[in-house]
Motif scaffolding. Structure first.
Motif, PDB file in Angstrom:
ATOM      1  N   LEU B 107       0.837  -1.212   0.000  1.00  0.00           N
ATOM      2  CA  LEU B 107       0.000   0.000   0.000  1.00  0.00           C
ATOM      3  C   LEU B 107       0.865   1.252   0.000  1.00  0.00           C
ATOM      4  O   LEU B 107       0.564   2.228  -0.699  1.00  0.00           O
ATOM      5  CB  LEU B 107      -0.917  -0.004   1.222  1.00  0.00           C
ATOM      6  CG  LEU B 107      -2.025  -1.036   1.177  1.00  0.00           C
ATOM      7  CD1 LEU B 107      -2.821  -0.990   2.465  1.00  0.00           C
ATOM      8  CD2 LEU B 107      -2.930  -0.764  -0.005  1.00  0.00           C
ATOM      9  N   LEU B 110       2.180   1.747  -3.335  1.00  0.00           N
ATOM     10  CA  LEU B 110       1.120   2.221  -4.237  1.00  0.00           C
ATOM     11  C   LEU B 110       0.877   3.703  -4.045  1.00  0.00           C
ATOM     12  O   LEU B 110       0.793   4.476  -5.016  1.00  0.00           O
ATOM     13  CB  LEU B 110      -0.159   1.423  -3.959  1.00  0.00           C
ATOM     14  CG  LEU B 110      -1.361   1.854  -4.763  1.00  0.00           C
ATOM     15  CD1 LEU B 110      -1.138   1.555  -6.230  1.00  0.00           C
ATOM     16  CD2 LEU B 110      -2.614   1.154  -4.273  1.00  0.00           C
ATOM     17  N   ALA B 113       3.598   5.708  -5.501  1.00  0.00           N
ATOM     18  CA  ALA B 113       3.537   5.710  -6.968  1.00  0.00           C
ATOM     19  C   ALA B 113       2.459   6.665  -7.458  1.00  0.00           C
ATOM     20  O   ALA B 113       2.667   7.444  -8.390  1.00  0.00           O
ATOM     21  CB  ALA B 113       3.265   4.298  -7.468  1.00  0.00           C
ATOM     22  N   VAL B 114       1.296   6.612  -6.790  1.00  0.00           N
ATOM     23  CA  VAL B 114       0.188   7.471  -7.233  1.00  0.00           C
ATOM     24  C   VAL B 114       0.538   8.927  -7.017  1.00  0.00           C
ATOM     25  O   VAL B 114       0.474   9.753  -7.928  1.00  0.00           O
ATOM     26  CB  VAL B 114      -1.097   7.104  -6.467  1.00  0.00           C
ATOM     27  CG1 VAL B 114      -2.165   8.137  -6.720  1.00  0.00           C
ATOM     28  CG2 VAL B 114      -1.566   5.737  -6.882  1.00  0.00           C
ATOM     29  N   ARG B 117       3.260  10.514  -9.021  1.00  0.00           N
ATOM     30  CA  ARG B 117       2.902  10.639 -10.438  1.00  0.00           C
ATOM     31  C   ARG B 117       1.984  11.811 -10.706  1.00  0.00           C
ATOM     32  O   ARG B 117       2.136  12.500 -11.717  1.00  0.00           O
ATOM     33  CB  ARG B 117       2.163   9.369 -10.870  1.00  0.00           C
ATOM     34  CG  ARG B 117       2.883   8.563 -11.902  1.00  0.00           C
ATOM     35  CD  ARG B 117       2.013   7.404 -12.239  1.00  0.00           C
ATOM     36  NE  ARG B 117       1.004   7.810 -13.187  1.00  0.00           N
ATOM     37  CZ  ARG B 117       1.010   7.406 -14.437  1.00  0.00           C
ATOM     38  NH1 ARG B 117       1.942   6.594 -14.856  1.00  0.00           N
ATOM     39  NH2 ARG B 117       0.076   7.793 -15.262  1.00  0.00           N
ATOM     40  N   LEU B 134      -1.394   9.643   2.390  1.00  0.00           N
ATOM     41  CA  LEU B 134      -2.197   8.610   1.744  1.00  0.00           C
ATOM     42  C   LEU B 134      -1.817   7.232   2.280  1.00  0.00           C
ATOM     43  O   LEU B 134      -2.683   6.383   2.505  1.00  0.00           O
ATOM     44  CB  LEU B 134      -1.999   8.675   0.227  1.00  0.00           C
ATOM     45  CG  LEU B 134      -2.876   7.726  -0.560  1.00  0.00           C
ATOM     46  CD1 LEU B 134      -4.331   8.050  -0.337  1.00  0.00           C
ATOM     47  CD2 LEU B 134      -2.563   7.792  -2.047  1.00  0.00           C
ATOM     48  N   LEU B 138      -4.379   4.612   3.992  1.00  0.00           N
ATOM     49  CA  LEU B 138      -4.575   3.245   3.501  1.00  0.00           C
ATOM     50  C   LEU B 138      -4.245   2.226   4.580  1.00  0.00           C
ATOM     51  O   LEU B 138      -4.933   1.206   4.720  1.00  0.00           O
ATOM     52  CB  LEU B 138      -3.703   3.009   2.266  1.00  0.00           C
ATOM     53  CG  LEU B 138      -4.178   3.720   1.004  1.00  0.00           C
ATOM     54  CD1 LEU B 138      -3.227   3.452  -0.139  1.00  0.00           C
ATOM     55  CD2 LEU B 138      -5.567   3.263   0.625  1.00  0.00           C
ATOM     56  N   LEU B 141      -7.078   1.992   6.939  1.00  0.00           N
ATOM     57  CA  LEU B 141      -8.169   1.221   6.340  1.00  0.00           C
ATOM     58  C   LEU B 141      -7.857  -0.272   6.387  1.00  0.00           C
ATOM     59  O   LEU B 141      -8.724  -1.098   6.701  1.00  0.00           O
ATOM     60  CB  LEU B 141      -8.358   1.685   4.894  1.00  0.00           C
ATOM     61  CG  LEU B 141      -9.739   1.538   4.296  1.00  0.00           C
ATOM     62  CD1 LEU B 141     -10.770   2.143   5.204  1.00  0.00           C
ATOM     63  CD2 LEU B 141      -9.781   2.215   2.946  1.00  0.00           C
ATOM     64  N   LEU B 142      -6.594  -0.590   6.106  1.00  0.00           N
ATOM     65  CA  LEU B 142      -6.188  -1.993   6.151  1.00  0.00           C
ATOM     66  C   LEU B 142      -6.384  -2.547   7.555  1.00  0.00           C
ATOM     67  O   LEU B 142      -6.867  -3.677   7.731  1.00  0.00           O
ATOM     68  CB  LEU B 142      -4.716  -2.113   5.743  1.00  0.00           C
ATOM     69  CG  LEU B 142      -4.128  -3.525   5.787  1.00  0.00           C
ATOM     70  CD1 LEU B 142      -4.809  -4.397   4.761  1.00  0.00           C
ATOM     71  CD2 LEU B 142      -2.632  -3.499   5.534  1.00  0.00           C
ATOM     72  N   MET B 144      -8.573  -1.509   9.759  1.00  0.00           N
ATOM     73  CA  MET B 144     -10.012  -1.706   9.995  1.00  0.00           C
ATOM     74  C   MET B 144     -10.487  -2.998   9.362  1.00  0.00           C
ATOM     75  O   MET B 144     -11.371  -3.670   9.881  1.00  0.00           O
ATOM     76  CB  MET B 144     -10.803  -0.531   9.415  1.00  0.00           C
ATOM     77  CG  MET B 144     -10.695   0.719  10.233  1.00  0.00           C
ATOM     78  SD  MET B 144     -11.682   2.026   9.547  1.00  0.00           S
ATOM     79  CE  MET B 144     -13.285   1.615  10.188  1.00  0.00           C
ATOM     80  N   VAL B 145      -9.909  -3.321   8.202  1.00  0.00           N
ATOM     81  CA  VAL B 145     -10.387  -4.518   7.508  1.00  0.00           C
ATOM     82  C   VAL B 145      -9.908  -5.783   8.223  1.00  0.00           C
ATOM     83  O   VAL B 145     -10.634  -6.756   8.317  1.00  0.00           O
ATOM     84  CB  VAL B 145      -9.900  -4.496   6.045  1.00  0.00           C
ATOM     85  CG1 VAL B 145     -10.225  -5.794   5.350  1.00  0.00           C
ATOM     86  CG2 VAL B 145     -10.521  -3.347   5.313  1.00  0.00           C
ATOM     87  N   THR B 146      -8.661  -5.730   8.745  1.00  0.00           N
ATOM     88  CA  THR B 146      -8.126  -6.973   9.300  1.00  0.00           C
ATOM     89  C   THR B 146      -8.595  -7.227  10.732  1.00  0.00           C
ATOM     90  O   THR B 146      -8.535  -8.357  11.193  1.00  0.00           O
ATOM     91  CB  THR B 146      -6.584  -6.940   9.290  1.00  0.00           C
ATOM     92  OG1 THR B 146      -6.151  -5.726   9.893  1.00  0.00           O
ATOM     93  CG2 THR B 146      -6.054  -7.028   7.880  1.00  0.00           C
ATOM     94  N   ARG B 147      -9.031  -6.204  11.453  1.00  0.00           N
ATOM     95  CA  ARG B 147      -9.399  -6.396  12.856  1.00  0.00           C
ATOM     96  C   ARG B 147     -10.815  -6.912  12.993  1.00  0.00           C
ATOM     97  O   ARG B 147     -11.668  -6.642  12.151  1.00  0.00           O
ATOM     98  CB  ARG B 147      -9.273  -5.078  13.620  1.00  0.00           C
ATOM     99  CG  ARG B 147      -7.902  -4.544  13.650  1.00  0.00           C
ATOM    100  CD  ARG B 147      -7.032  -5.443  14.480  1.00  0.00           C
ATOM    101  NE  ARG B 147      -5.638  -5.058  14.351  1.00  0.00           N
ATOM    102  CZ  ARG B 147      -4.817  -4.959  15.402  1.00  0.00           C
ATOM    103  NH1 ARG B 147      -5.260  -5.224  16.609  1.00  0.00           N
ATOM    104  NH2 ARG B 147      -3.577  -4.605  15.220  1.00  0.00           N
ATOM    105  N   ARG B 148     -11.012  -7.597  14.123  1.00  0.00           N
ATOM    106  CA  ARG B 148     -12.336  -8.119  14.367  1.00  0.00           C
ATOM    107  C   ARG B 148     -12.961  -7.458  15.584  1.00  0.00           C
ATOM    108  O   ARG B 148     -14.161  -7.456  15.759  1.00  0.00           O
ATOM    109  CB  ARG B 148     -12.237  -9.629  14.563  1.00  0.00           C
ATOM    110  CG  ARG B 148     -13.547 -10.333  14.540  1.00  0.00           C
ATOM    111  CD  ARG B 148     -13.354 -11.792  14.334  1.00  0.00           C
ATOM    112  NE  ARG B 148     -12.862 -12.075  13.001  1.00  0.00           N
ATOM    113  CZ  ARG B 148     -12.366 -13.251  12.639  1.00  0.00           C
ATOM    114  NH1 ARG B 148     -12.279 -14.226  13.504  1.00  0.00           N
ATOM    115  NH2 ARG B 148     -11.951 -13.444  11.410  1.00  0.00           N
TER     116      ARG B 148
END
Lengths: 669, 220
Positions: B107, B110, B113-114, B117, B134, B138, B141-142, B144-148
């Motif tokens: 991430l 990424l 790179a974004v 550019r 950024l 990210l 967010l990652l 938040m997605v991986t935690r339970r």
């Protein structure tokens, strides 16, 4: 002029607010329709003034609405002035009719707010001079009419109609959005003035033409995009049906004309062929559908498809002639199209008002349960007959003039250089002739079954004449039908600036010709005198009536007791709408609609009645819409799972799509 | 001076990214909270440095808000919540540490790179700042997605917001009112989320989101 028209629109929008506030109040109806009538009459006057004395090119009004760097441009040129006149004429009569007819409305609070908004939307579409304003008003018009379609929303059929209408209207607007986006180009020249005169590649012009045909055609009701029209138009209250059929389809035609003739500029020669083919198909299929209907309002809605087809045939001819530089012939075809636009708005409004009068008197739309109304509703039936004669293109009424002009344009086809067009145009002319003949049969059937014979139900037996305001509205339209049929020369001259704008040529001035004759090309080729035909028909018909009453009616006649086809004195033994349509159904519909008849004859001794079952399929629905609907349903079923994901998965989806979009940015060349 | 300014800003923003990585593999809640408090302190320092570098005094206010709320008030409050919920001994199993770290590195690459550019014209300070911001977003967010666990999701959300503040501070001319309103909306979000945590707990006796899914009749 533009300012006056915009003021009228403002009054209409204010009236919509009044309608919202006073929708349930008994004074709301006269207030809303009265205000609407005044506003539309003023707007009509201003539009006619703009037609007579075209305003200078600088009469564009820019309001600080819409996109901040663009504003809202409004402009009235010869073309929009004509359509503005058509819109407001129909609207004024609808308001007048609504004053009386609205009394029978059971849910006035669902009609009163939206009707003025609908009228305002149609006015704005015609006046808009930038893409943003055009699309916004177009969508406003669609949504307001959608709300009116759902005025009686408890009827499940109306719910279905509203749904189909909404889907098709959104689809059409999407096509128009793409059209105008392509016209604006990458620089975003959204004002119409910036789109004109831009050189475009052939591929781009083709795409714009096809998209405009889809976008405007779906609103106008061209086959195969017509499916919503026969559902939605009859579902609304009758004066709204008249507006939708008589006026809104014209606004759609305006959209097509504005984009293809004005903004797009020169088009390839075969573009006329596409429009001709679709127009011809719409004309014939529309009237065939109409012939099969037993619902009076639906029959009228299908006949709208036929008339829109006729207009598009004339527009296709104009395109073909224009791309070959035949300005005179193009002006002839274009004038025929515009004249038919006006005429159709007159007689279709008249017919829908008549259907509304029948509906309010009998609460019945099925013609198989009507009949004998000529004795109970003499004024309505006489005026409905005028409408039927006009729409069947019989002289001396107005329908004849515009269709005659269209045929005159067809007859110019041998001078076209391309063989494709030279062969196709007469073929489409044949289709037009077929459609005209079938329309005659269709309206003989509609009038005969509804008004003649004996009443087929108790409701028809108990019918009474409708109120005077409704009759006044119908009578006004009937008189206009006659006047437009007798004085076509004046109209043709008034349309000349619009034709000049669209096709760059004008028909010879008709004012100079004596005795109200019209001469489209040259005296030696063809001419028509509506007044003469009218006088001749009036004189010969009076003589015939006189002779019959003098010599036949008074005499005592002896005849066999079982004569005249009434062996049993029940009204059910009369000729029905189904039996009238049967020959035509057998000839045409067995192929077009896969109509199958099945007779169930009980064996001797069985007292059951025999049954005739007719089964028909709509090919457009079966082959085009059903597969699309099935595909959408299949995808929706698959997507349905997304409703029931866990929070983490939703978060994960957001995350993945964000990362995916960032990847696109990072990797984009 | 110019180079030093740039280097320090770079170091602070990079430290923020580093701390985001540290948060990714903290499986104990108290440790996670402590790292988050440190994250906020570094953010405050970074914003203050931006204020100094850009000569924009109002950014000091932002830095003070970040320090007061994010480094002190919110971690303290979350500490209390965890104690009252009695989940301070819970250990979260967060997939594998290795794959998560690898994804986080991807991430960051990424976002670099974004950002590098699409912002060739911007000045280098803002550019680097945006790229790091950024990355922090990210990574949040990652997380938040991986935690339970709901509490650690809240922390992930808060760290994501830190990235937003970093981006806002890096962009010159961001009005103070925007920053303050963002800060307050985060506070309100925190309050609402805190209330929800207790509601979830009342209903399900746990703040493991698994229970919510079970309650909705989901099969995994």
């Amino acid at each position: 002029m533009t300012v006056v028209s915009l003021a009228c629109v403002a009054v209409l929008l204010a009236t919509a607010v009044v309608g919202m506030a006073a929708g349930r109040h008994p004074a709301g109806r006269p207030l809303v329709y009265g205000l609407g009538l005044v506003a539309t009459v003023v707007a009509f006057g201003s539009a006619v003034a703009a037609m007579v004395a075209p305003p200078a090119a600088a009469s564009e009004v820019v309001l600080p609405l819409g996109l901040p760097w663009l504003g809202a441009h409004f402009r009235i040129d010869a073309l929009s002035a004509f359509f503005l006149a058509v819109v407001n004429l129909g609207a004024a009569f609808a308001c007048l009719y609504g004053l009386g007819y609205g009394r029978h409305e059971e849910a006035p609070h669902r009609v009163l707010p939206f009707l003025p908004a609908f009228l305002a939307g149609m006015n704005l579409v015609v006046m808009a001079a930038d893409a943003f304003g055009f699309l916004l008003s177009w969508e406003f018009m669609s949504l307001a009419s959608w709300a009116l379609v759902l005025a009686h929303h408890r009827d499940p059929e109306n719910g279905h109609a509203g749904y189909v209408y909404l889907v098709m209207a959104s689809f059409g607007t999407l096509a128009l959005l793409l059209t105008l986006g392509l016209l604006a180009g990458p620089d975003g020249g959204y004002a119409f003035a910036a789109m004109r005169g831009v050189e475009r590649e052939a591929g781009m012009a083709t795409l714009v033409l096809v998209l405009a045909l889809i976008g405007a055609g779906s609103k106008a009701g061209l086959v195969p995009l017509h499916v919503w029209l026969p559902l939605a138009h009859p579902a609304a209250p009758s004066h709204v049906s008249a507006l939708m059929s008589g006026v809104m389809t014209k606004v759609a035609i305006y959209g097509f004309v504005r984009i293809v003739f004005d903004l797009l500029g020169p088009s390839p020669w075969w573009s006329g062929m596409v429009v001709l083919a679709i127009g011809g198909a719409s004309a014939v299929l529309g009237v065939l559908y109409a012939l099969m209907q037993t619902d009076l309002k639906r029959l009228l809605a299908y006949s709208t498809i036929e008339n829109v087809g006729i207009v598009f045939v004339a527009l296709g001819l104009a395109l073909a002639f224009r791309s070959n530089g035949m300005a005179l012939a193009a002006a002839l075809a274009f004038t025929a199209a515009l004249l038919h636009v006006l005429n159709h708005s007159l007689f279709k409004s008249l017919l829908f008002f008549g259907a509304g009068a029948v509906l309010s008197a009998t609460h019945e739309r099925n013609v198989e349960r009507l009949g004998g109304l000529i004795h109970r509703m003499p004024a309505t039936s006489a005026l409905f007959l005028v409408g039927c004669v006009a729409i069947s293109a019989l002289p001396p009424l107005n329908g004849f003039v515009s269709e005659w002009l269209a045929f005159q344009a067809v007859l110019q086809s041998p001078e076209l250089p391309q063989w494709g067009l030279r062969i196709m145009v007469p073929a489409v002319g044949g289709l037009l002739a077929l459609a005209a003949a079938l329309a005659g049969a269709c309206f003989v059937r509609a009038f005969g079954i509804t008004f003649l014979g004996r009443p087929r139900s108790a409701a028809a037996e108990a019918a009474h004449e409708v109120d005077r305001l409704s009759i006044a509205a119908m009578a006004g339209l009937g008189v206009l039908c006659l006047l437009a049929g007798i004085l076509p020369g004046t109209l043709i001259d008034a349309l000349a600036p619009a034709a000049e704008l669209a096709v760059g040529g004008r028909m010879p001035a008709q004012q100079a010709v004596d005795w109200l004759t019209i001469v489209p090309i040259a005296e030696s080729r063809s001419s028509y005198n509506g007044l003469l035909v009218f006088l001749f028909i009036a004189a010969s018909a009076s003589l015939a009536v006189l002779a019959i009453h003098r010599f036949a009616s008074r005499a005592v006649r002896r005849a066999p007791a079982w004569d005249c086809g009434f062996p049993v004195p029940s009204p059910d033994t009369q000729y029905t709408a189904g039996s009238f349509a049967q020959p035509i159904r057998r000839v045409f519909a067995s192929m077009a609609f896969r109509a199958r008849e099945r007779v169930e004859m009980p064996p001797p001794g069985d007292p059951r009645p025999a049954r005739l079952t007719v089964e028909m399929h709509d090919p457009v629905w079966d082959w085009l819409y059903a597969p699309v609907a099935a595909a959408v349903g299949w995808i929706a079923d698959r997507m349905n799972r997304l409703q029931f994901l866990t929070i983490r998965r939703y978060l994960g989806m957001v995350f993945l799509s964000l990362v995916g979009l960032l990847m696109v940015i990072a990797l984009w060349p | 001076m110019g180079d030093l300014t740039f280097d320090i800003a770079h170091m602070l923003a990079g430290g923020l990214v580093l701390l985001s990585f540290v948060m990714l593999y903290q499986d104990r809640l108290y440790a996670l909270l402590n790292v988050y408090a440190l994250h906020a302190v570094v953010l405050a320092a970074s914003v203050a440095w931006q204020a100094f570098a850009q000569d924009a005094p109002h950014l000091y206010v932002t830095a003070a808000i970040a320090l007061a709320f994010k480094a002190v008030v919110i971690p303290t409050a979350l500490h209390r919540i965890i104690r009252r919920l009695g989940i301070h001994r819970e250990i979260e199993t967060v997939g594998g540490v290795g794959p998560t770290m690898l994804a986080g590195m991807g991430l960051v690459a990424l976002s670099l790179a974004v950002m590098l550019r699409i912002t060739p014209e911007a000045e280098p300070l803002a550019r680097e700042d945006l790229a790091f911001a950024l990355s922090v977003v990210l990574l949040g967010l990652l997380m938040m997605v991986t935690r339970r666990n709901a509490v650690s999701q809240v922390v992930g959300f808060m760290s994501l917001e830190n990235g937003l503040v970093l981006a806002a501070a890096g962009a010159k001319g961001m009005p103070l009112v925007v920053e303050i309103s963002v800060a307050f909306s985060i506070l309100i979000a925190f309050i609402v989320i805190g209330i929800f945590l207790f509601r979830i707990r009342e209903r399900f006796d746990t703040v493991d989101l698994h229970a919510l899914d079970r309650f909705r009749g989901e099969r995994r």
